[in-house]
Write a protein that holds these residues in place. Structure first.
Motif, short mmCIF file in Angstrom:
data_model
loop_
_atom_site.label_atom_id
_atom_site.label_comp_id
_atom_site.label_asym_id
_atom_site.label_seq_id
_atom_site.Cartn_x
_atom_site.Cartn_y
_atom_site.Cartn_z
N PRO A 124 0.74 -1.29 -0.08
CA PRO A 124 0.08 -0.06 0.16
C PRO A 124 0.79 1.14 -0.08
N LEU A 125 0.35 2.23 -0.62
CA LEU A 125 1.30 3.33 -0.72
C LEU A 125 1.97 4.05 0.35
N PRO A 126 1.03 4.10 1.54
CA PRO A 126 1.43 4.72 2.78
C PRO A 126 2.63 3.97 3.26
N SER A 127 2.81 2.55 3.03
CA SER A 127 3.65 2.07 3.80
C SER A 127 4.86 1.87 2.75
N THR A 128 4.95 2.22 1.55
CA THR A 128 5.87 2.16 0.59
C THR A 128 7.16 2.70 0.91
N THR A 129 8.36 2.27 1.15
CA THR A 129 9.59 2.69 1.12
C THR A 129 10.12 3.25 0.03
N ARG A 130 11.13 4.06 0.24
CA ARG A 130 11.82 4.70 -0.87
C ARG A 130 12.52 3.52 -1.92
N ASP A 131 13.05 2.63 -1.38
CA ASP A 131 13.76 1.52 -1.94
C ASP A 131 12.61 0.44 -2.81
N GLN A 132 11.48 0.55 -2.32
CA GLN A 132 10.35 -0.26 -2.88
C GLN A 132 9.84 0.48 -4.14
N LEU A 133 10.03 2.04 -4.19
CA LEU A 133 9.56 2.68 -5.17
C LEU A 133 10.76 2.65 -6.17
N GLU A 134 12.27 2.70 -5.78
CA GLU A 134 13.15 2.91 -6.72
C GLU A 134 13.34 1.59 -7.52
N TRP A 135 13.44 0.40 -6.75
CA TRP A 135 13.88 -0.77 -7.38
C TRP A 135 12.90 -1.07 -8.57
N PRO A 136 11.76 -1.01 -8.85
CA PRO A 136 10.96 -1.29 -10.05
C PRO A 136 11.26 -0.11 -11.25
N MET A 137 11.67 1.03 -10.57
CA MET A 137 11.76 2.25 -11.57
C MET A 137 13.14 2.26 -12.14
N GLN A 138 14.09 1.71 -11.53
CA GLN A 138 15.64 1.71 -12.00
C GLN A 138 15.61 1.21 -13.62
N ALA A 139 15.36 -0.17 -13.95
CA ALA A 139 15.36 -0.66 -15.13
C ALA A 139 14.49 0.11 -16.23
#
Length: 866
Positions: free
Chosen positions: A563-578
């Motif tokens: 859920p978005l409120p509990s999403t960490t920065r790492d959880q945001l960045e990892w699928p974004m990187q590739a």
């Protein structure tokens, strides 16, 4: 080596011996300077040209120059030139000296030229020209004329039209001479109007069927050779040989026609609410730390009126304290607008900050949060995407609307300059009364984002073709294999498959053998496309005789659902990187290449949102914005937001459960071969951004809008039909009301409670309603948007009562939902049994279970944990 050409502020060419160039390329790679070798076997504009000076002067001696009739700026001198001096010596210097293209173009612009057109068979200098004009004040239209494979008069007229809409004066009377063309006056206020009449559904023209055709194709499908022979007047043996091919063609055509219905595109609809009044109260504008005095922030604050508060917010407790203090003033805050996405340069930081802000606003009683961007979307025409990195915020915002429907207001894209009308429109948007949550404010008006059908062009043009090298990121996965086979069929001579594991990826060896057997060379490379230097090395190693012509960026990963409120920065960045870093590097490293296609694999998560997948949605939304940005700069790009693929991609293998969940939601898995066909159509037809997905809107729309209405889908007829089909069943309502007649209020509520608990148990797969506690929230029992709609549908079918799709969330326990439903089913006063003056309280959960349970229910009750 010699300085061969200076084409623009970021484009320089050197020439010389091969060994010297190799040393320079190696040095550039070490210094992380983008460089590539041009695939030519001669070194013009260098000292090597001196070897043929005598020959050139002799062969060009007969040239007799004269003065040109139009001003000419020379790339030899870098300024205005008299062409009477362009003798053999000039042309030798032209080949020997540095090409001073940037200097000559700048000189032409300095004397007042305001339009740049590259007249050539294919535009190769447009990117360099764009780099030069981007650094100048004002707008300088830049364009080409013909394109590779498009050398017709139509292409030339199109180029002239494109120049015309950018302000170039065109004498159309000569273009249309002899064609009986007439001028049509524009409306008094061109293209700005409001329509107040309801828009009827577009009429569906009846398709006349030919009974002879129907019988013929029925015979083909049934392989009725005798009937076909009689119809065609041919020998049965001849027909028998034809039938398999005819049947195959028929089946393929039907599949392709069905797949054409998978095409959708984003459009921006002019909204009629341009006169909406802004809500009263105070506005709160949130900006990153240190940005409170930014000039654009001041413009936004001025637009929202006196009393608007500006809060610099960061990822710390003190910032949250200041936020609560700003919200707790005597004058209530009626709108919260975040400018973080528009002002924060780093994409990951902007998204993480927005998530932090959303989390901080929870439980404060604040109005819903709106997020602003600047240049992240294009409403069409000359409106260009200028900040594709901000497009990622739109992906995150679409997830926020699903994950946090009560806290999220919406997304608004603003112009670079807020004029008076734009300011009024922004204030009106923040009132939140329009029903729109994805809007663009422009000086010409307000626009709302819509998903609409994108009919395929008919008749279809010839197949798209390419050559040289095709680079596929994510190339060793299931999607990469299908793409590689397609590109081989379309003319690629060398396939480069790039992935993190490269040759060690599962299934690579048989795929390589298959492609090589088809007659192409195959290179498999292990490379993290998020590493710019590593990717540059991969591109530098491409064979000179087969230059890069096609790029397909299919790499990507899906992160854990959170859920978005509990999403960490790492959880945001990892699928974004590739997705983001890979696409950004590919865009930058190929900017000087003449590509046939630059394809980006996006996702439906970016098109409409995907709960719990904020990083993945944001990364894919960036791809869509990048494709539009490239097109605005005259470069090829096609981004396809895919639905669910069958037997391939991230939803195969370990992702099967997620694919099945999407299927239950209404996102139907697509056959890979047909999906590839639609990809080819999109590339060939020049689509910049397209959504390709097989949707069962009757299943998807009610769930998608269960907790929050969505204007995004409102122009799709299938969605309107799905949302208007839930009429209550009068017969069911009458039968249940009959059973409830004569019961006291307590008994009626108890009976309805049993119905609710039994229905909830059926949805969750439990054997008995005793497994559903009366006061435990549905979401803690495992209900999500999909199962909540299933419960609503089941109760509506049983009772005939009109219930919203969000009933399980509006009344979040079985007891509360039963009380609400009981009220809807309450008989008329005349038929209601008189209740005792002091009604006994209904039995508690366990007492009800014991009174109504059979043996199996008693065992369930004894074993249940709650």
């Amino acid at each position: 080596m010699s300085l061969a050409a200076v084409n623009g502020p970021v484009s320089t060419v050197v020439a010389g011996g091969s060994e010297a160039l190799e040393r320079l390329l190696a040095d550039c790679r070490d210094r992380d300077v983008r460089a590539r070798r041009i695939a030519v076997d001669y070194a013009s504009h260098s000292w090597l040209v001196e070897r043929i000076e005598g020959r050139l002067l002799g062969e060009l001696a007969p040239v007799v120059p004269r003065s040109a009739e139009v001003p000419v700026f020379s790339s030899v001198t870098g300024g205005l030139a008299d062409t009477v001096e362009w003798d053999a010596g000039y042309w030798y210097r032209n080949l020997r000296s540095t090409v001073r293209f940037e200097e000559a173009l700048t000189a032409a612009l300095d004397v007042g030229d305001r339009v740049v057109l590259e007249v050539s068979p294919h535009p190769v200098l447009v990117p360099a020209v764009q780099d030069v004009v981007d650094g100048r004040a004002g707008v300088v239209p830049v364009g080409g004329t013909l394109r590779r494979g498009e050398g017709s008069l139509r292409r030339m007229v199109t180029a002239v039209a494109q120049a015309s809409v950018q302000g170039v004066a065109v004498d159309w009377s000569k273009v249309f001479a002899g064609r009986e063309a007439v001028r049509v006056p524009l409306p008094t206020y061109a293209f700005q109007h409001e329509r107040y009449w309801p828009e009827p559904e577009p009429p569906v023209a009846p398709v006349a069927s030919d009974p002879v055709d129907e019988r013929f194709w029925a015979s083909v499908e049934e392989q009725d050779v005798r009937s076909l022979a009689e119809t065609l007047g041919l020998d049965s043996d001849v027909v028998a040989a034809m039938v398999p091919a005819l049947a195959s063609w028929r089946a393929r055509r039907r599949d392709e026609d069905a797949a054409d219905g998978w095409r959708y595109r984003e459009t921006w609809k002019p909204l009629v609410g341009n006169r909406a009044q802004a809500a009263s109260g105070r506005r709160l504008v949130v900006v990153p730390a240190g940005k409170g005095k930014d000039a654009w922030v001041s413009d936004v604050v001025a637009a929202l009126g006196a009393g608007t508060l500006v809060l610099e917010h960061g990822d710390d407790a003190a910032s949250d304290d200041r936020l609560r203090a700003a919200l707790g003033t005597d004058v209530p805050v009626t709108a919260v607008l975040s400018l973080v996405a528009a002002l924060e340069a780093d994409t990951s930081t902007a998204l993480a900050h927005t998530t932090t802000l959303l989390r901080a606003l929870a439980d404060t009683g604040a109005p819903p949060l709106w997020a602003a961007t600047r240049g992240a979307v294009s409403v069409g025409g000359r409106d260009s995407v200028t900040a594709p990195e901000q497009g990622a915020a739109w992906g995150l915002g679409r997830v926020a609307a699903l994950d946090q429907p009560g806290l999220w207001g919406g997304l608004v894209d603003l112009p670079g300059v807020l004029d008076a009308r734009s300011a009024r429109l922004l204030a009106a948007v923040l009132s939140g009364t329009s029903g729109e949550d994805q809007v663009a404010v422009r000086p010409s008006g307000l626009f709302g984002r819509r998903l609409v059908h994108a009919p395929a062009l008919r008749p279809r043009a010839e197949s798209w073709t390419t050559s040289g090298t095709a680079l596929i990121t994510g190339g060793t996965g299931g999607l990469g294999a299908y793409v590689a086979r397609w590109l081989v069929r379309r003319g690629s001579e060398h396939i480069m498959l790039v992935s993190r594991r490269g040759p060690d990826a599962e299934g690579v060896a048989p795929l390589r053998l298959e492609l090589e057997a088809a007659g192409v060379d195959v290179t498999v490379v292990a490379c993290d496309v998020g590493d710019r230097a590593a990717l540059a090395d991969v591109l530098a190693a491409l064979p000179e005789d087969r230059p890069l012509r096609t790029v397909v960026h299919a790499a990507g990963v899906v992160g854990d659902t959170a859920p978005l409120p509990s999403t960490t920065r790492d959880q945001l960045e990892w699928p974004m990187q590739a997705k983001v870093d890979g696409a950004r590097h590919l865009d930058d490293l190929t900017r000087d290449l003449d590509l046939d296609a630059f394809v980006l694999f996006s996702s439906g998560a970016a098109a409409w949102g995907s709960g719990g997948q904020a990083g993945y949605a944001a990364g894919n939304a960036f791809l869509d914005a990048l494709a539009l940005h490239r097109r605005a700069r005259g470069r090829t790009a096609t981004s396809v937001a895919w639905g669910s693929w069958d037997e391939a991609g991230m939803l195969s293998g370990s992702g099967v459960a997620q694919r099945d969940a999407l299927n239950a939601l209404g996102v139907v898995p697509m056959a890979p071969e047909l999906a590839i066909t639609e990809l080819e159509h999109a590339v060939r037809e020049g689509e910049a951004s397209l959504v390709v997905t097989d949707m069962d809107w009757a299943r998807f729309a009610p769930v998608f809008t269960a907790l929050r209405p969505s204007a995004l889908l409102s122009d799709l007829p299938e969605v309107r039909a799905a949302l208007n089909s839930g009429e209550p069943d009068a017969e069911a309502s009458g039968a249940l009301r009959g059973r409830l007649t004569g019961l006291s209020a307590a008994d009626r509520e108890r009976a309805v409670l049993e119905l609710v608990r039994g229905s909830a148990a059926a949805v969750l797969g439990h054997a008995s309603g005793t497994r559903v506690p009366r006061e435990k929230p549905f979401n803690e029992l495992g209900f999500d948007s999909l199962t909540a709609v299933e419960l609503r549908n089941l109760l509506q079918a049983e009772t005939g009562a009109a219930l919203p799709a969000s009933a399980a969330f509006d009344y979040p326990t079985a007891a509360r939902l039963a009380r609400h439903l009981s009220g809807l089913l309450e008989p008329d006063a005349a038929g209601e049994a008189e209740a005792p003056s002091v009604a006994e309280p209904p039995p508690d959960d366990d007492e009800t279970a014991l009174l109504t349970a059979d043996v199996d229910d008693l065992i369930d009750l004894a074993l249940r944990e709650d």
